[in-house]
Design a protein around this motif. Structure first.
Motif, PDB file in Angstrom:
ATOM      1  N   ILE A 152       0.874  -1.176   0.110  1.00 33.51           N
ATOM      2  CA  ILE A 152      -0.057  -0.099   0.076  1.00 33.51           C
ATOM      3  C   ILE A 152       0.488   0.677   0.309  1.00 33.51           C
ATOM      4  O   ILE A 152       1.346   1.636   0.945  1.00 33.51           O
ATOM      5  CB  ILE A 152      -0.730   0.080   1.380  1.00 33.51           C
ATOM      6  N   TYR A 190      -1.581   0.334   9.205  1.00 28.25           N
ATOM      7  CA  TYR A 190      -1.632  -0.478   7.711  1.00 28.25           C
ATOM      8  C   TYR A 190      -0.696  -2.114   9.283  1.00 28.25           C
ATOM      9  O   TYR A 190      -1.205  -3.082   7.947  1.00 28.25           O
ATOM     10  CB  TYR A 190      -0.574  -0.543   7.044  1.00 28.25           C
ATOM     11  N   MET A 225      -6.098  -4.025  -1.448  1.00 24.73           N
ATOM     12  CA  MET A 225      -4.203  -4.076  -1.828  1.00 24.73           C
ATOM     13  C   MET A 225      -4.345  -5.403  -2.273  1.00 24.73           C
ATOM     14  O   MET A 225      -4.951  -5.524  -3.895  1.00 24.73           O
ATOM     15  CB  MET A 225      -3.405  -3.542  -0.883  1.00 24.73           C
ATOM     16  N   THR A 226      -4.738  -6.174  -1.899  1.00 24.27           N
ATOM     17  CA  THR A 226      -4.647  -7.858  -2.231  1.00 24.27           C
ATOM     18  C   THR A 226      -6.263  -7.731  -3.402  1.00 24.27           C
ATOM     19  O   THR A 226      -6.001  -8.482  -4.326  1.00 24.27           O
ATOM     20  CB  THR A 226      -5.591  -8.636  -1.398  1.00 24.27           C
ATOM     21  N   HIS A 261      -6.919  -5.707  -5.509  1.00 22.54           N
ATOM     22  CA  HIS A 261      -6.259  -5.107  -6.947  1.00 22.54           C
ATOM     23  C   HIS A 261      -5.480  -6.149  -7.336  1.00 22.54           C
ATOM     24  O   HIS A 261      -5.563  -5.906  -8.395  1.00 22.54           O
ATOM     25  CB  HIS A 261      -5.549  -4.074  -6.356  1.00 22.54           C
TER      26      HIS A 261
END
Ligand code: KG4
Ligand code: ZN
Length: 306
Positions: free
Chosen positions: A92, A272, A282-283, A285
């Motif tokens: 990230i 985070y 994020m995952t 993505h």
């Protein structure tokens, strides 16, 4: 983001209260997130949700909401593994990211794992706890010395003023890269119980030393195993993740050892480390890029493996 205040009064997470809180907060939280991000729901490309591991009631709220939103908007649905997301929090907003393969020590309230990461979607657990998680060890020790839930961050704060060598606890002898924390918790409990029998002010007089000493022991266990894993695999890209990665004792230890052994060390920003939606996004993505979508028949799993 909605708070965890609901659990404080009970000294731990009450599953039923957690799911009700999720239900109550999910609409306002999503609404607020879109507002802060400055995007409309029509601009979204996909809907991601956590499908495990975690408390089933809370997972069900998320998956049901995600399914209906994806269906309503006619966009893909992406399922995310919570433990994988903790690891991928390293990607990230970072200009410096770990190279593959790297090792990640994921330490949270429910898990303690050493993960070999060969690609964003290719992770193997090479060591894990055989009983309590590291976060659980912090929380249980905190409870013994009268701190509210979750006690980990409070132990961290108190430890800063205490003497970490005041009390000694035995380090468990567990083979390989697996962990154990339940013996440490018992040793801590017995010490406090025995000392309280002699002096009923023992906790008040020693709270910071007790916090510093238990923190030192938990960090020592974690460090010995990540060092062993690095040696065994020959991997020198070392990351930490999960709620306990916010611990200042662990952050210092991993930096110091990394410097000594020539590791490249990766520590997420505080926001985070503990559970957050950005790591889920994020995952998602990475999965979106691979077109890894799921259908409306998906069901969450409380005990999902990494
Ligand atoms: O990853 P996380 O937010 O939730 C789970 O997936 O479990 O981790 C929460 C855990 C709790 O046990 C909490 O006490 C611990 O992380 N924790 C800490 C610190 N901040 C959070 N433990 C020690 N020191 C901290 N600063
Ligand atoms: Zn977590």
């Amino acid at each position: 983001m909605a708070g965890q205040k609901v659990h404080e009064a009970y000294g731990g997470v009450v599953p039923e209260l957690a799911s009700r809180a999720h239900q109550q907060h999910i609409v306002p939280v999503v609404h607020e997130a879109l507002k802060v991000a400055g995007v409309t729901k029509e601009q979204l490309s996909a809907i991601a949700f956590t499908n495990g591991p975690g408390l089933l009631g809370s997972l069900l709220v998320g998956v049901s909401f995600a399914k209906s939103m994806a269906l309503g908007l006619g966009i893909p649905l992406i399922d995310v593994n919570h433990m994988q997301a903790h690891v991928l929090a390293h990607f990230i907003d970072q200009d410096r990211v770990p190279e593959f393969p790297f090792l990640c020590l994921t330490v949270s309230g429910g898990h303690t794992q050493i993960v070999r990461v060969d690609a964003p979607m290719d992770m193997t657990v090479i060591g894990e706890t055989i009983d309590d998680a590291a976060g659980e060890a912090f929380d249980k020790a905190a409870k013994i010395i009268g701190l509210p839930y979750p006690g980990g961050p409070l132990v961290d704060k108190l430890a800063a003023q205490g003497d970490p060598t005041r009390f000694e606890f035995p380090i468990p002898r567990i083979q390989g890269t697996n962990f154990s924390f339940s013996g440490l918790k018992t040793a801590f409990l017995y010490l406090v119980r025995d000392e309280l029998a002699k002096d009923d002010q023992f906790i008040e007089k020693n709270r910071d030393h007790l916090a510093a000493s238990i923190q030192r022991s938990i960090v020592a266990i974690l460090m010995s195993k990540i060092k062993r894993a690095a040696r065994g695999t020959g991997i020198d890209q070392i990351a930490i993740a999960g709620g306990v990665a916010a611990n200042s004792g662990l952050r210092n230890a991993i930096n110091e050892t990394g410097e000594k052994l020539g590791w490249d060390v990766f520590i997420p920003e505080f926001q985070y480390c503990t559970d957050n939606a950005a790591m889920i996004a994020m995952t998602a993505h990475f999965k979106y890029l691979n077109h890894e979508f799921v259908g409306q028949d998906i069901f969450p799993s409380a005990r999902m493996k990494l």
